[in-house]
Design an enzyme around this catalytic site. Structure first.
Site, PDB file in Angstrom:
ATOM      1  N   GLU B 126      38.508  41.507  31.073  1.00 27.61           N
ATOM      2  CA  GLU B 126      38.461  42.560  32.083  1.00 27.61           C
ATOM      3  C   GLU B 126      37.339  42.330  33.092  1.00 27.61           C
ATOM      4  OE1 GLU B 126      40.871  44.563  32.350  1.00 27.61           O
ATOM      5  OE2 GLU B 126      41.799  44.085  30.407  1.00 27.61           O
ATOM      6  N   HIS B 135      45.614  37.567  36.929  1.00 26.52           N
ATOM      7  CA  HIS B 135      46.084  36.962  35.685  1.00 26.52           C
ATOM      8  C   HIS B 135      46.481  35.514  35.915  1.00 26.52           C
ATOM      9  CE1 HIS B 135      47.057  41.104  33.784  1.00 26.52           C
ATOM     10  NE2 HIS B 135      45.849  40.659  33.423  1.00 26.52           N
TER      11      HIS B 135
END
Lengths: 132, 193
Positions: B126, B135
């Site tokens: 995170e 991602h």
């Protein structure tokens, strides 16, 4: 619930075997084919909407395995290095139910993963923009 | 690796970042230390620095554990499923699902609890988002979106390092390659509830 170390995990109240993780119900779709109608497929479409694979829908998602779902599956399979079948095969379902980060893979129509790097990928329709 | 649309990042005058914890969570020092270790993974390879502050509301990065709906339009979903999410620069919000069974030390891969989640592994991922990474499809990268329960994955892969350094440059003390760790990702089960 924080467990300072492994031995500190109390035997109680271990979740009983029947308490399912949110996405475990998707496993029942194994082998589901394009064109079929299956109760609960709308929730799988909501999953793909949450992570950016299916654009928002003005109406509720249906339980039909339609082209939109097939396309989303292909992009998802490409992003996660799976066989791009467009079908709900076991390998794909195993990946779908895996715990994950809540951030979307596709943001504002732009994929940050494999599918964003091949020119064939483009999205249509309106995407909800979030502050992420 | 990839970035958020528009490639947001922390500007040159905000590279010494502070992080704080939601007071209502009343986290122990041991839990806070997990995040300190997670930040160090990124500061080791970039010029960025991260310092804990007690003033949560003025911190650059705000870390909070919530359950269910917590007002940002992305409700959490209980044990497993979505574990956490974080906002792109320079928003700084970092939310974790309070319902998870977070393990803060010890070998999570030997946990008797099939839904045990390694807090540091999720924190390192995170923080990548907080700094501007999206991602990645590289499976051993920290920024790969999924992590099984009872799995530990805290070392940055080259994909992560290349991505973050293209945003911020390198740390002068960084020797130039990812830590190779044989225990990077060991899992004993597939997140079966």
């Amino acid at each position: 619930r924080f467990f300072p170390n492994i031995t500190a995990i109390p035997p109680w109240p271990l979740p009983n075997a029947t308490s399912l993780a949110p996405w475990d119900a998707f496993k029942k779709f194994a082998g589901c084919q394009s064109g079929e109608k299956r109760d609960g497929l709308s929730k799988l479409k909501q999953y793909f909407n949450n992570f950016g694979y299916i654009p928002n829908s003005p109406t509720n998602f249906s339980d039909d395995f339609n082209d939109e779902l097939e396309k989303a599956l292909k992009i998802y399979q490409q992003n996660f290095n799976l066989n791009v079948t467009g079908q709900l095969d076991d390998q794909t379902l195993q990946q779908i139910v895996r715990p994950r980060c809540g951030n979307a893979d596709i943001v504002n129509g732009t994929s940050s993963m494999n599918s964003g790097k091949s020119s064939s990928f483009h999205t249509t329709g309106h995407f909800r923009t979030t502050a992420h | 690796y990839a970035f958020f649309p528009g490639r947001p990042f922390w500007p040159a005058n905000r590279r010494d970042l502070t992080y704080g914890f939601l007071p209502a969570n009343e986290l122990s020092d041991e839990v806070k230390a997990v995040f300190t270790r997670a930040f160090e993974k990124w500061s080791a390879v970039t010029p960025l620095t991260f310092t804990q502050t007690d003033s949560f509301f003025s911190a650059d990065i705000k870390i909070a554990f919530y359950s269910g709906d917590h007002g940002d339009g992305e409700p959490f979903d209980g044990v497993l499923g979505t574990l956490a999410h974080a906002f792109s620069p320079t928003n700084g919000r970092f939310h974790l699902d309070a319902a998870e069974n977070w393990v803060v030390s010890g070998d999570v891969t030997t946990s008797s609890l099939s839904s045990a989640v390694d807090l540091e592994s999720v924190a390192v991922h995170e923080i990548g988002h907080l700094l501007g990474l999206g991602h990645s499809s590289v499976e051993d990268a920290i920024m790969f979106p999924t992590i099984s329960s009872r799995t530990r994955k805290v070392e940055l892969a080259n994909d992560d390092i290349d991505g973050i350094q293209s945003l911020y440059g390198s740390n002068p003390n960084f020797n130039g390659s990812a830590t190779t760790s044989t225990t990077q990702e060991r899992e004993t089960s597939d997140g079966e509830a």
